[in-house]
Design an enzyme around this catalytic site. Structure first.
Site, PDB file in Angstrom:
ATOM      1  N   LYS A   1      -5.089   5.154   7.808  1.00  0.00           N
ATOM      2  CA  LYS A   1      -5.737   6.241   7.076  1.00  0.00           C
ATOM      3  C   LYS A   1      -6.870   6.887   7.882  1.00  0.00           C
ATOM      4  O   LYS A   1      -7.063   8.097   7.829  1.00  0.00           O
ATOM      5  CB  LYS A   1      -6.244   5.739   5.718  1.00  0.00           C
ATOM      6  CG  LYS A   1      -5.118   5.418   4.726  1.00  0.00           C
ATOM      7  CD  LYS A   1      -4.292   6.675   4.375  1.00  0.00           C
ATOM      8  CE  LYS A   1      -3.347   6.448   3.222  1.00  0.00           C
ATOM      9  NZ  LYS A   1      -2.570   7.639   2.856  1.00  0.00           N
TER      10      LYS A   1
ATOM     11  N   TYR B   1      -4.119  -0.809   7.110  1.00  0.00           N
ATOM     12  CA  TYR B   1      -4.175   0.370   6.254  1.00  0.00           C
ATOM     13  C   TYR B   1      -5.369   1.244   6.660  1.00  0.00           C
ATOM     14  O   TYR B   1      -5.255   2.471   6.734  1.00  0.00           O
ATOM     15  CB  TYR B   1      -4.298  -0.084   4.793  1.00  0.00           C
ATOM     16  CG  TYR B   1      -4.100   1.013   3.786  1.00  0.00           C
ATOM     17  CD1 TYR B   1      -2.827   1.517   3.512  1.00  0.00           C
ATOM     18  CD2 TYR B   1      -5.176   1.547   3.087  1.00  0.00           C
ATOM     19  CE1 TYR B   1      -2.646   2.520   2.573  1.00  0.00           C
ATOM     20  CE2 TYR B   1      -4.998   2.548   2.144  1.00  0.00           C
ATOM     21  CZ  TYR B   1      -3.735   3.032   1.889  1.00  0.00           C
ATOM     22  OH  TYR B   1      -3.556   4.029   0.955  1.00  0.00           O
TER      23      TYR B   1
END
Ligand code: ADP
Length: 257
Positions: A161, A157
């Site tokens: 991001k 993640y």
């Protein structure tokens, strides 16, 4: 402060739930026509209906942002309905993560990069030429509290991001010269599906760790996006606006469940 978006059209990805739905509703509330995208067409339609019920204009498009052909078709639908796309909000996201040592590289990293990076690139490719031609446009990429320091046990993640943050910084330098502002909003944990899965113990610890002692409401994330999308933020470019209550996240491995 001029936050009027009348006459503008916003494409919001992942607009069927949580922050994405709140963003779509807020932009519509400020006068924008909305193309509400989600992988799940049913929830995208619910968002569009909610906008229309409030006398706004919206079309729902079910499409996987990581599929370039589907994104092209979606933008065609949007421009058929509203002529131009002036605002792009890259919000579609996946929450998949886990320890690097325990998690299969191909599945977890690829999915995060596919949705967060490839999906955003596809949407940019399909809309940015129109913005450049108009000499005006707004791109708002939804990053995360994870882009403050990274969060342990969540490299997939984080990479997804942080790649979006890098894209924001770099494209702001290039596209700003064409009148297209590229910014990011980094939401803290908000009352969305993502936190519904947390146990009571984890919820308590995360909230206690937040200086403001609570999760965000999706509408508070949406307000920041609306500001960046609006004329009030015309001189803001390449900025990541953190809407996280000032929280420094606890690594997931420190949380007692
Ligand atoms: P949050 O609201 O916390 O950002 P959610 O999981 O509630 O997180 O919302 C993310 C939205 O993005 C969901 O509605 C989901 O269906 C959507 N989404 C996930 N992957 C894709 C994709 N590949 N294309 C379009 N939308 C997607």
């Amino acid at each position: 402060m001029d936050t009027d978006l009348s006459g503008r059209t916003a494409l919001v990805t992942g607009a069927g739930r949580g922050n994405g739905r709140a963003i779509a509703l807020a932009l519509a509330d400020h006068g924008a026509n909305v193309v509400a995208n989600d992988l799940d067409e049913t929830v995208a339609e619910e968002t569009a209906e909610e906008i229309e019920d409030a006398d706004g204009n919206a079309v729902a498009v079910g499409a996987d942002v990581s599929d370039p052909a589907a994104v092209e078709a979606m933008v065609e639908r949007g421009t058929e309905a509203f002529d131009t796309i002036d605002v792009l909000v890259n919000n579609a996201g996946v929450g998949t993560a886990g320890p690097f040592l325990d998690t299969d590289y191909d599945d977890a990293f690829e999915l995060n990069l596919d949705v967060h990076l490839r999906g955003s690139l596809n949407c940019l490719r399909a809309t940015v030429d129109g913005m450049v031609e108009a000499g005006y446009g707004k791109v708002v990429n939804i990053t995360s509290i994870h882009t403050k320091n990274g969060v342990g046990m969540s490299p997939q993640y984080d990479v997804g991001k942080f790649s979006l943050l890098g894209l924001t910084k770099s494209l702001a330098l290039e596209l700003g010269r064409e009148g297209v502002r590229v910014n990011a909003v980094a939401p803290g944990w908000a009352n969305t599906r993502m936190v519904e899965d947390f146990s009571e113990a984890v919820t308590e610890q995360i909230q206690e760790n937040n200086p403001l002692g609570r999760f965000a409401e999706p509408s508070e994330i949406a307000d920041a996006v609306t500001f960046l999308a609006s004329p009030a933020a015309d001189y803001v470019n390449g900025h990541e606006l953190r809407v996280d209550g000032g929280q420094v996240p606890i690594d997931s491995w420190r949380l007692d469940d």
